[in-house]
Design a protein around this motif. Sequence first.
Motif, short mmCIF file in Angstrom:
data_model
loop_
_atom_site.label_atom_id
_atom_site.label_comp_id
_atom_site.label_asym_id
_atom_site.label_seq_id
_atom_site.Cartn_x
_atom_site.Cartn_y
_atom_site.Cartn_z
N UNK B 408 23.15 8.51 -22.31
CA UNK B 408 23.49 7.71 -23.49
C UNK B 408 23.72 6.25 -23.12
N UNK B 409 24.53 6.06 -22.09
CA UNK B 409 24.89 4.69 -21.70
C UNK B 409 23.63 3.91 -21.31
N UNK B 410 22.75 4.55 -20.55
CA UNK B 410 21.55 3.85 -20.08
C UNK B 410 20.61 3.53 -21.26
N UNK B 416 20.13 -1.60 -26.86
CA UNK B 416 21.05 -2.58 -27.44
C UNK B 416 20.73 -3.98 -26.94
N UNK B 417 20.48 -4.07 -25.66
CA UNK B 417 20.14 -5.36 -25.07
C UNK B 417 18.87 -5.92 -25.72
N UNK B 418 17.85 -5.06 -25.82
CA UNK B 418 16.58 -5.51 -26.40
C UNK B 418 16.78 -5.94 -27.86
N UNK B 419 17.57 -5.15 -28.60
CA UNK B 419 17.78 -5.45 -30.01
C UNK B 419 18.44 -6.81 -30.19
N UNK B 420 19.53 -7.04 -29.45
CA UNK B 420 20.23 -8.31 -29.62
C UNK B 420 19.39 -9.48 -29.12
N UNK B 421 18.65 -9.23 -28.05
CA UNK B 421 17.75 -10.27 -27.55
C UNK B 421 16.74 -10.66 -28.63
N UNK B 422 16.19 -9.63 -29.30
CA UNK B 422 15.19 -9.88 -30.33
C UNK B 422 15.81 -10.58 -31.54
N UNK B 423 17.02 -10.17 -31.89
CA UNK B 423 17.71 -10.82 -33.01
C UNK B 423 17.95 -12.29 -32.69
#
Lengths: 339, 441
Positions: B408-410, B416-423
């Motif tokens: 889950x964490x990985x 999550x990282x990709x999503x915020x980066x894209x946002x």
Amino acid sequence: MEGNIYQIIWFVLWAVLWTGYFVLDGFDLGAGSAFYLLGKKEEEKKAIYQALGPFWDGNEVWLITAGGATFAAFPKTYAVMFSSLYSALLLLLFSLILRGVSIEYRNKYDKPLWKTLWDLGFFLGSILPPFLLGVAFANIFQGIPIDEKGIYHGSLFTLLNPFGILGGLLFVFCFAAHGCNWIAFKTNGELSEKAATLSKKFTAVTLILAGLFFFGAYLSTNLWQNYFNCPLLLVFPVLSLAGFLMIFPFLIKKNFLGAFLASAVGISGFSAWGFAGLFPNMLPSSLNPAWNLTIYNSSSSLLTLQIMTVVALIFVPIVLAYTFWAYKTFSFKISSKEN
Amino acid sequence: MDVLWLSRLQFAAAAIFHFLFVPLTLGLSFLTAIYQTLWLKTGDEDFKRAARFWGKIFLINFGLGVVTGITLEFQFGTNWRYYSEYVGDVFGPLLAIEATLAFFLESTFIAVWWFGWERLNPKVTTTAIWLTAIASTISALWILLANGWMQNPVGFEIRNGRAELTDFWALLTNPFGWSQFLHVIPASFTLGGFFVLGVCGYHLLKKRELSFFKKSFRIAAIWTLVWALLLVVLGHHHGAIVAKTQPTKLAAMEAIWETKKSADFALLLIPDEENEKNVVEAFKIPGMVSLLAYHNFNAEVKGLKEWPKEERPPVALNFWSFRLMVGLGFLFLFLGLWACIRRNSPENYPLLLRLLIINIPLPYIACQLGWIVAEVGRQPWIVYGLMKTKDAVSPLSVSQVAISFPAFIIVYGILGFVCFWLIIKTAIKGPEKEAAKTLGY
């Protein structure tokens, strides 16, 4: 607890929700499973994503609702089934997460490596769920090792028995055929033709696997018992085979919507066959039939079932109406040449 | 670690991660709908582009919200088997109804909005984005009624060895669920508002697309002030409900050890959990806790020592989370007021704009802190007063959860990282010159 009519209604609704999920998410999962065979050029890949874009999310809600309905109407089945199939279920969820994100993000940033990675995520996230679902349901049909307290005595690998794997393969191939029919219908030109050719191959494999599965079910499950008792039910497996067979003439006549509806009938018939054979069990125990979870010993109280029935009666028609409207709105052809 | 702890951590991780996306979904859907409606009413192209620009960010965020939500629903069964079995009769319908009423609506009409943009009448797509926004709020209501039942169980009887529903109306009118809803909604809308203000702040500082971002700013500033104000008022109301229904949570939130009448509120307080006292208690306002919790200076507030240790929630975590959340709430009110005062010419106030950029993550933190108080503060109960968390966990092997939790964490970490980066990338890029000629995929 003695039986009541609402338990039967909710078993039927439970079967309908799963069937709806197989038919609807089935085509977008299937198209994703065949992604690399269908989409060679970038325009083709893009067209595949466009053909699924407006639909996949709503289709996945059928899974959420099937899960929610199991929880609400048969909490004990939900509790035992989901904790017993722990690893398989989490693998299913991870696949669906990867897939959803791949579809959403793939075309929001324009770099080749970015797209290549999300394409891989989309493929893996599309082919694993049907396999896992097939394995899970084949095992549910033949029963899993649960004791009288509903404690599971097995592991992820217990599920990977020959019948389970056969179920997994069958789901992969029939979803792939279904998905190719959708792509054939939604796109035009070379991509559409390629999808139709592929669908024929997948359908042929599906028919062989379905035949094996029906026979395997005779050997390792009790599903056919209900059919010996009530031969009228045989309409389901007949419908299933007829549906899959009808894909061929429709494809030859280039009636791709017809082929898509035929694969939908094939999948629905198969699903109905499985659930009708399972009834009134929901999760049989392979250790002792007395420990089977049935609609009678695992259902919610009468009041809860009645309330849920009222909710379903009001809202399911509304949901079906706007889902149908959305499908009609987005039924136009997508060109793999433009863009 | 045992299955219980791993399962708790896993559920916490899944819930925290899910709620990174939910509040922006709730807030930004309405703001997008408002921008689009303004375009429809005024014909101003900037509002058309605004709907498309903020809507695209909404969509990136929405994707992860959906897929992480499925996991939460399924985890009740996978990891909390005895909970599902014991309370499924009451709790299950709330989840099933949420899916039926809200999820289909939300997922169908967000697709109609995004993919129908070029093909459908703008009135239809405007209706679609409003339906999406309303559906996401309906979904919040049902899930908070479900969570509210875990906090304050009503409408059931223990029969056949489980909790069985006796009064559906009581379930629907559970004051705890409603007050949670009335707290979460303003919080999410405030977060959405500050997100827009922060992104506007970035572009206004760089003097990019001035007219576009000034218009977005103006609307978002009014929106944010209204909801920040309601957030504080309704947050207080929720606190009073907690005081009435969950005395152990209140005592932990305020770090009160001894039962007393007219309990003081110490502005500076450091609890010492081990020795069951507070190391520092300074700048006291007499009777303030009693007043805030019970609207009466003389009301008695029960201290933690009233309960045996094993029935108390963790104190320090609850206390600090609550304090920080409340502090942030007042900061939001102040910033919202400032932004609203300067709404017509924000580009002339670089300090305000800088603060708004820095502020973007703070509402996210405040939301998480609030959920920590709600969920950790309920411990050791999974259903307050009815079932303990330790009795709810599934009979899994340690290895199963020891594999799934890091997985889950990985997975969540990467996505999550990709999503915020894209946002962030999309937000920095700014709006398209013309409102979206191409389809989404």
